[in-house]
Design an enzyme around this catalytic site. Sequence first.
Site, mmCIF file in Angstrom:
data_model
loop_
_atom_site.group_PDB
_atom_site.id
_atom_site.type_symbol
_atom_site.label_atom_id
_atom_site.label_comp_id
_atom_site.label_asym_id
_atom_site.label_seq_id
_atom_site.Cartn_x
_atom_site.Cartn_y
_atom_site.Cartn_z
ATOM 1 N N ASP A 1 0.709 -1.083 -0.023
ATOM 2 C CA ASP A 1 0.140 -0.194 -0.101
ATOM 3 C C ASP A 1 0.905 1.061 0.057
ATOM 4 O O ASP A 1 2.169 1.030 0.213
ATOM 5 C CB ASP A 1 -0.733 0.063 1.166
ATOM 6 C CG ASP A 1 -1.858 1.213 1.449
ATOM 7 O OD1 ASP A 1 -2.423 1.562 0.480
ATOM 8 O OD2 ASP A 1 -1.955 1.820 2.546
ATOM 9 N N ASP B 1 -0.150 4.985 0.852
ATOM 10 C CA ASP B 1 -0.431 6.100 2.152
ATOM 11 C C ASP B 1 -0.386 5.366 3.373
ATOM 12 O O ASP B 1 -1.319 4.427 3.626
ATOM 13 C CB ASP B 1 -1.628 7.010 1.794
ATOM 14 C CG ASP B 1 -1.652 7.684 0.496
ATOM 15 O OD1 ASP B 1 -0.293 7.933 0.111
ATOM 16 O OD2 ASP B 1 -2.653 7.824 0.087
HETATM 17 MG MG LIG Z 1 -2.645 3.056 3.784
#
Ligand SMILES: [Mg+2]
Length: 190
Positions: free
Chosen positions: A7, A9
Site C-alpha cells: 500500500d 499512504d
Molecule cells: Mg494506507
Amino acid sequence: MALLILDRDGVINQDSASYIRSLEDWIPIPGSIEAIAALSQVGFTIAIATNQSGLSRGYFTIDDLEAIHSTMVRLVEEQGGHIAGVFYCPHHPDEGCECRKPGTGLLSAIEQELGESATDAFFIGDSLKDLQAAQTYGCKPVLVKTGNGISTLQGLQANPTELINADQILVYNNLAEAADAIVMAGSRFL
Ligand SMILES: [Mg+2]
Ligand SMILES: [Zn+2]
C-alpha cells in the site's frame, strides 16, 4: 522472483485525513524508501496498490499523482532498488468498482501486467482494507503500525472476525522493520 505488494499512504509515506494532494504533501516515512530498495535487491518484484479516490473527488489530477509516483520510483532507484509498477484505483467508493480495496481488481491487474502470481505474495498495508484484499486474493497480509496501523490493530482486537486468523497477522512497527524481517527470513520466500 516473487511479487511483494505495498500500500502507499501510511506505509511508504505519511498519510493525511485531508488526502495527499501534491508532491509537497507526499512525505516518505523514515526508512521506507531504503526498505523498498532492500526488498527489491533481494529479488522481490515490487508493486504498489493504492486507493486514490481523491482523483474522482477532484482533490488532485492525474498529473499530480504521476508527479508523486515518478518521484517515489526515482527515490527508490537512487537507493539501488526498483518499483515494477504503481497501480491505483481512481474511483469514488460510491462507484462500486472492483479495484478499490478491499476489492481485488488492483491485484489481478498487477498479476496481468507484471506476469507474476500474487498468490502467497506479501501484501504490506496499514488499513483493514489492505488486509482484507490480501486475504481475499490469497496473499500474505502484513500490517504496519504507521498510518492507520494502530487503529487497524485496535479494531481487529475488538472485532477479530473482520479477518481470518486475525491473531496470526504479521505486525511490524513500520515498513523498515517489516522489510528487515522479510529480508532476514531470506530466500525461502522467493
Ligand atoms: Mg494506507
Ligand atoms: Zn476502482
